[in-house]
Design a protein around this motif. Structure first.
Motif, PDB file in Angstrom:
ATOM      1  N   HIS A   1      31.982  31.634  33.848  1.00  0.00           N
ATOM      2  CA  HIS A   1      32.831  31.237  34.974  1.00  0.00           C
ATOM      3  C   HIS A   1      34.305  31.428  34.625  1.00  0.00           C
ATOM      4  O   HIS A   1      35.084  31.938  35.454  1.00  0.00           O
ATOM      5  CB  HIS A   1      32.561  29.784  35.359  1.00  0.00           C
ATOM      6  CG  HIS A   1      33.420  29.308  36.481  1.00  0.00           C
ATOM      7  ND1 HIS A   1      33.242  29.721  37.774  1.00  0.00           N
ATOM      8  CD2 HIS A   1      34.484  28.479  36.495  1.00  0.00           C
ATOM      9  CE1 HIS A   1      34.158  29.159  38.545  1.00  0.00           C
ATOM     10  NE2 HIS A   1      34.925  28.393  37.796  1.00  0.00           N
TER      11      HIS A   1
ATOM     12  N   PHE B   1      35.087  35.087  34.712  1.00  0.00           N
ATOM     13  CA  PHE B   1      35.139  35.545  36.091  1.00  0.00           C
ATOM     14  C   PHE B   1      36.455  35.145  36.749  1.00  0.00           C
ATOM     15  O   PHE B   1      37.120  35.963  37.391  1.00  0.00           O
ATOM     16  CB  PHE B   1      33.959  34.983  36.890  1.00  0.00           C
ATOM     17  CG  PHE B   1      34.100  35.176  38.367  1.00  0.00           C
ATOM     18  CD1 PHE B   1      33.856  36.413  38.942  1.00  0.00           C
ATOM     19  CD2 PHE B   1      34.501  34.130  39.179  1.00  0.00           C
ATOM     20  CE1 PHE B   1      33.999  36.602  40.308  1.00  0.00           C
ATOM     21  CE2 PHE B   1      34.650  34.307  40.549  1.00  0.00           C
ATOM     22  CZ  PHE B   1      34.393  35.550  41.108  1.00  0.00           C
ATOM     23  N   MET B   2      36.846  33.875  36.592  1.00  0.00           N
ATOM     24  CA  MET B   2      38.072  33.392  37.221  1.00  0.00           C
ATOM     25  C   MET B   2      39.306  34.090  36.649  1.00  0.00           C
ATOM     26  O   MET B   2      40.237  34.416  37.392  1.00  0.00           O
ATOM     27  CB  MET B   2      38.202  31.875  37.067  1.00  0.00           C
ATOM     28  CG  MET B   2      37.213  31.083  37.899  1.00  0.00           C
ATOM     29  SD  MET B   2      37.268  31.469  39.664  1.00  0.00           S
ATOM     30  CE  MET B   2      38.899  30.916  40.092  1.00  0.00           C
TER      31      MET B   2
ATOM     32  N   GLU C   1      39.482  37.143  35.366  1.00  0.00           N
ATOM     33  CA  GLU C   1      39.507  38.502  35.904  1.00  0.00           C
ATOM     34  C   GLU C   1      39.874  38.516  37.387  1.00  0.00           C
ATOM     35  O   GLU C   1      40.647  39.356  37.837  1.00  0.00           O
ATOM     36  CB  GLU C   1      38.150  39.171  35.691  1.00  0.00           C
ATOM     37  CG  GLU C   1      37.832  39.456  34.242  1.00  0.00           C
ATOM     38  CD  GLU C   1      36.399  39.921  34.040  1.00  0.00           C
ATOM     39  OE1 GLU C   1      35.674  40.121  35.053  1.00  0.00           O
ATOM     40  OE2 GLU C   1      35.997  40.078  32.877  1.00  0.00           O
ATOM     41  N   TRP C   2      39.319  37.572  38.127  1.00  0.00           N
ATOM     42  CA  TRP C   2      39.578  37.512  39.562  1.00  0.00           C
ATOM     43  C   TRP C   2      41.053  37.217  39.838  1.00  0.00           C
ATOM     44  O   TRP C   2      41.649  37.813  40.730  1.00  0.00           O
ATOM     45  CB  TRP C   2      38.686  36.442  40.187  1.00  0.00           C
ATOM     46  CG  TRP C   2      38.695  36.468  41.679  1.00  0.00           C
ATOM     47  CD1 TRP C   2      38.039  37.337  42.483  1.00  0.00           C
ATOM     48  CD2 TRP C   2      39.412  35.589  42.542  1.00  0.00           C
ATOM     49  NE1 TRP C   2      38.301  37.036  43.797  1.00  0.00           N
ATOM     50  CE2 TRP C   2      39.138  35.972  43.860  1.00  0.00           C
ATOM     51  CE3 TRP C   2      40.250  34.508  42.313  1.00  0.00           C
ATOM     52  CZ2 TRP C   2      39.679  35.317  44.944  1.00  0.00           C
ATOM     53  CZ3 TRP C   2      40.790  33.851  43.405  1.00  0.00           C
ATOM     54  CH2 TRP C   2      40.506  34.261  44.707  1.00  0.00           C
ATOM     55  N   MET C   3      41.645  36.308  39.072  1.00  0.00           N
ATOM     56  CA  MET C   3      43.062  35.982  39.261  1.00  0.00           C
ATOM     57  C   MET C   3      43.953  37.164  38.865  1.00  0.00           C
ATOM     58  O   MET C   3      45.009  37.359  39.466  1.00  0.00           O
ATOM     59  CB  MET C   3      43.444  34.732  38.474  1.00  0.00           C
ATOM     60  CG  MET C   3      42.813  33.462  39.000  1.00  0.00           C
ATOM     61  SD  MET C   3      43.265  33.091  40.691  1.00  0.00           S
ATOM     62  CE  MET C   3      44.673  32.060  40.408  1.00  0.00           C
TER      63      MET C   3
ATOM     64  N   LYS D   1      43.094  40.301  39.298  1.00  0.00           N
ATOM     65  CA  LYS D   1      42.940  41.272  40.381  1.00  0.00           C
ATOM     66  C   LYS D   1      43.593  40.789  41.682  1.00  0.00           C
ATOM     67  O   LYS D   1      43.929  41.601  42.537  1.00  0.00           O
ATOM     68  CB  LYS D   1      41.456  41.544  40.636  1.00  0.00           C
ATOM     69  CG  LYS D   1      40.777  42.274  39.505  1.00  0.00           C
ATOM     70  CD  LYS D   1      39.303  42.447  39.780  1.00  0.00           C
ATOM     71  CE  LYS D   1      38.599  43.095  38.598  1.00  0.00           C
ATOM     72  NZ  LYS D   1      37.147  43.155  38.803  1.00  0.00           N
ATOM     73  N   ASN D   2      43.738  39.484  41.851  1.00  0.00           N
ATOM     74  CA  ASN D   2      44.284  38.895  43.084  1.00  0.00           C
ATOM     75  C   ASN D   2      45.458  37.968  42.757  1.00  0.00           C
ATOM     76  O   ASN D   2      45.342  36.750  42.894  1.00  0.00           O
ATOM     77  CB  ASN D   2      43.200  38.105  43.817  1.00  0.00           C
ATOM     78  CG  ASN D   2      42.016  38.970  44.168  1.00  0.00           C
ATOM     79  OD1 ASN D   2      42.115  39.857  44.986  1.00  0.00           O
ATOM     80  ND2 ASN D   2      40.900  38.722  43.511  1.00  0.00           N
TER      81      ASN D   2
ATOM     82  N   GLU E   1      46.741  34.920  44.945  1.00  0.00           N
ATOM     83  CA  GLU E   1      46.019  33.651  44.987  1.00  0.00           C
ATOM     84  C   GLU E   1      46.746  32.535  44.231  1.00  0.00           C
ATOM     85  O   GLU E   1      46.523  31.372  44.495  1.00  0.00           O
ATOM     86  CB  GLU E   1      44.600  33.812  44.437  1.00  0.00           C
ATOM     87  CG  GLU E   1      43.702  34.629  45.327  1.00  0.00           C
ATOM     88  CD  GLU E   1      43.514  34.019  46.699  1.00  0.00           C
ATOM     89  OE1 GLU E   1      43.421  32.782  46.818  1.00  0.00           O
ATOM     90  OE2 GLU E   1      43.462  34.796  47.662  1.00  0.00           O
TER      91      GLU E   1
END
Length: 62
Positions: A8, A11-12, A14-16, A18-19, A22
């Motif tokens: 998790h 994932f978070m 990498e996601w942050m 990419k975005n 946010e």
């Protein structure tokens, strides 16, 4: 020595990355729900007005 990182967290992270937009929304959400100005007098008034709770709520003998 490598530190453990959960799926998790990975994932978070990498996601942050990419975005990045946010982060702004995250700060706005925190300000909306958590970062409230504190009024010392109001907190004191609420503390003084509170009623102590019984150790066992359903015990009718106390």
């Amino acid at each position: 020595m490598a530190m453990y990182e959960s799926e998790h967290t990975k994932f978070m992270r990498e996601w942050m990355e990419k975005n990045p937009q946010e982060r702004v929304e995250q700060k706005q959400g925190r300000a909306l729900w958590w970062d409230k100005p504190q009024v010392v007098e109001e907190r004191q008034r609420l503390k003084e007005a509170s009623v102590p709770v019984k150790p066992y709520y359903y015990d009718v003998n106390h």
